[in-house]
Design a protein around this motif. Structure first.
Motif, short mmCIF file in Angstrom:
data_model
loop_
_atom_site.label_atom_id
_atom_site.label_comp_id
_atom_site.label_asym_id
_atom_site.label_seq_id
_atom_site.Cartn_x
_atom_site.Cartn_y
_atom_site.Cartn_z
N ASN A 149 0.83 -1.19 0.00
CA ASN A 149 0.00 0.00 0.00
C ASN A 149 0.88 1.25 0.00
N LEU A 150 1.45 1.54 -1.17
CA LEU A 150 2.34 2.68 -1.33
C LEU A 150 1.76 3.63 -2.36
N ASN A 151 1.91 4.94 -2.11
CA ASN A 151 1.32 5.92 -3.02
C ASN A 151 2.36 6.77 -3.75
N ASP A 152 3.59 6.31 -3.74
CA ASP A 152 4.66 7.00 -4.47
C ASP A 152 5.76 5.96 -4.75
N ASN A 153 6.83 6.41 -5.39
CA ASN A 153 7.93 5.49 -5.67
C ASN A 153 8.84 5.37 -4.46
N TYR A 154 8.69 4.30 -3.71
CA TYR A 154 9.56 4.01 -2.58
C TYR A 154 10.39 2.76 -2.82
N VAL A 155 10.36 2.23 -4.04
CA VAL A 155 11.00 0.93 -4.26
C VAL A 155 12.01 0.90 -5.41
N GLU A 156 11.98 1.87 -6.30
CA GLU A 156 12.81 1.76 -7.51
C GLU A 156 13.96 2.74 -7.56
N ASP A 157 15.16 2.19 -7.79
CA ASP A 157 16.31 2.96 -8.28
C ASP A 157 16.51 2.50 -9.72
N MET A 158 16.89 3.40 -10.59
CA MET A 158 16.91 3.06 -12.01
C MET A 158 18.12 3.67 -12.71
N ALA A 159 18.68 2.90 -13.63
CA ALA A 159 19.73 3.38 -14.53
C ALA A 159 19.41 2.82 -15.91
N GLY A 160 20.13 3.26 -16.92
CA GLY A 160 19.82 2.76 -18.26
C GLY A 160 20.90 3.08 -19.27
N PHE A 161 20.69 2.59 -20.49
CA PHE A 161 21.66 2.81 -21.55
C PHE A 161 20.98 2.64 -22.90
N TYR A 162 21.54 3.30 -23.91
CA TYR A 162 21.03 3.19 -25.28
C TYR A 162 21.75 2.06 -26.00
N ASN A 163 20.99 1.22 -26.66
CA ASN A 163 21.58 0.15 -27.46
C ASN A 163 20.51 -0.36 -28.43
N PRO A 164 20.71 -0.20 -29.74
CA PRO A 164 19.70 -0.65 -30.70
C PRO A 164 19.66 -2.16 -30.87
N LYS A 165 20.67 -2.87 -30.36
CA LYS A 165 20.71 -4.32 -30.52
C LYS A 165 19.71 -5.00 -29.59
N GLN A 166 19.17 -6.11 -30.05
CA GLN A 166 18.25 -6.89 -29.24
C GLN A 166 18.99 -7.89 -28.34
N THR A 167 20.23 -8.21 -28.72
CA THR A 167 21.01 -9.15 -27.94
C THR A 167 22.40 -8.58 -27.63
N MET A 168 23.04 -9.17 -26.64
CA MET A 168 24.40 -8.78 -26.26
C MET A 168 24.99 -9.90 -25.43
N THR A 169 26.27 -9.82 -25.14
CA THR A 169 26.87 -10.85 -24.29
C THR A 169 26.52 -10.58 -22.83
N MET A 170 26.63 -11.62 -22.03
CA MET A 170 26.41 -11.44 -20.60
C MET A 170 27.44 -10.46 -20.04
N THR A 171 28.64 -10.47 -20.57
CA THR A 171 29.66 -9.51 -20.12
C THR A 171 29.22 -8.08 -20.36
N GLU A 172 28.68 -7.80 -21.56
CA GLU A 172 28.20 -6.44 -21.86
C GLU A 172 27.12 -6.02 -20.88
N MET A 173 26.19 -6.94 -20.60
CA MET A 173 25.10 -6.60 -19.69
C MET A 173 25.63 -6.33 -18.29
N LYS A 174 26.56 -7.14 -17.83
CA LYS A 174 27.11 -6.94 -16.50
C LYS A 174 27.85 -5.61 -16.39
N LYS A 175 28.51 -5.20 -17.46
CA LYS A 175 29.20 -3.92 -17.44
C LYS A 175 28.21 -2.76 -17.39
#
Length: 323
Positions: free
Chosen positions: A212-238
């Motif tokens: 029963n939460l009425n605001d964002n108390y749970v999410e921290d978020m980061a992101g990146f641009y990449n047009p590819k649909q796949t990548m290596t696990m190493t790329e994702m971990k980086k």
């Protein structure tokens, strides 16, 4: 019996034609190296060929030397577990002031050192050969891949928390489901980190999961641009690693290239959450954790989802959520 020479590395012949091999004296041998073939080398030195001294690599068992200009050196791949260490001067008391909008010059300096000293995101080092060889679709992970990325992310968070003498966060099935449901909500509505936190979607998902939460108390978020649909696990971990560094050290630059410019250090709200240091009654608490990924318009959003233990224990906020 002569001991076998120790292999130092490998070279691959460039071009489409055979190239001469040389003797240690700098004279032509009667042999050639084949184009695009890979050879191990056991020594390197400069050979005197005519009036010039040219770098060469020793290949084969018969003391044949091949000129460096004719080959491409295959660099030895190193593997090492990613880790995050907090720099001296990065303290919870200093973080709280930064969280409140008053970072000290020493704390900014410590944060810049943290961005520089934690290098996994900007090197070619991988955690394993399997990570380099495994191709993943970040928005359609297998159960095993999702579990691996969640464990990896939590390990890094807890390394940083340990340095600040904080209790570790805990992985939980309920929070992992919440994380995936939040990612699905972003995907369904075409939202990404570019749009900021999708608060309406987060609130809707929390309530659907018994919070029963009425605001964002749970999410921290980061992101990146990449047009590819796949990548290596190493790329994702980086990418996961760099996203964590951004949040921990208040860095808002889009890549590593701006990390030495102090004007890009100005946002420690995420760090306050990751370290449960926000000037509240519940400072020093620890959370249940889950991790997920969504994608919209070639932008991947990484959702670092955590539910504080005080919320889980609260009859006011916890209606039916089970970690």
């Amino acid at each position: 019996v002569q001991a076998a020479a120790k292999k130092l590395g490998s070279v691959t012949v460039k071009g489409k034609k055979k190239v001469w091999l040389y003797k240690s004296t700098g004279k032509h041998s009667k042999y050639h190296a084949s184009p695009k073939r890979k050879y191990s080398y056991t020594a390197k030195k400069h050979l005197k060929i005519g009036k010039k001294k040219l770098l060469a690599y020793k290949i084969g068992n018969d003391s044949h030397w091949i000129l460096s200009k004719n080959v491409k050196v295959t660099k030895k791949i190193s593997y090492k577990s990613a880790s995050i260490k907090m720099p001296r001067g990065y303290t919870r008391s200093a973080l709280l002031k930064a969280y409140q909008g008053k970072p000290s010059a020493d704390f900014v300096k410590a944060s810049m050192k943290g961005m520089n000293d934690n290098t996994f995101s900007r090197t070619k080092t991988a955690e394993s050969k399997n990570d380099n060889d495994t191709i993943i679709d970040p928005t359609n992970l297998t159960t095993a891949q999702s579990s691996e990325l969640t464990s990896y992310t939590l390990r890094l968070i807890n390394e940083a928390r340990s340095d600040l003498k904080l209790k570790p966060w805990m992985r939980s099935r309920g929070t992992q489901k919440l994380a995936q449901d939040i990612a699905n909500e972003y995907t369904k509505n075409g939202r990404s980190i570019k749009d900021g936190h999708y608060v309406a979607g987060i609130v809707h998902t929390c309530k659907a999961n018994g919070l029963n939460l009425n605001d964002n108390y749970v999410e921290d978020m980061a992101g990146f641009y990449n047009p590819k649909q796949t990548m290596t696990m190493t790329e994702m971990k980086k990418n996961v690693y760099f996203g964590l560094k951004q949040m921990l050290f208040g860095y808002v630059g889009s890549g590593e290239g701006q990390r030495n410019n102090k004007k890009y250090y100005r946002e420690w709200e995420h760090a306050g959450d990751l370290f449960n240091t926000q000037g509240s009654l519940h400072d020093g608490d620890h959370n249940y954790f889950g991790f997920s990924i969504s994608k919209a318009n070639n932008i991947y959003s990484m959702h670092y989802i955590s539910v504080p233990t005080f919320i889980v224990k609260s009859s006011k906020y916890n209606i039916s959520f089970r970690p």
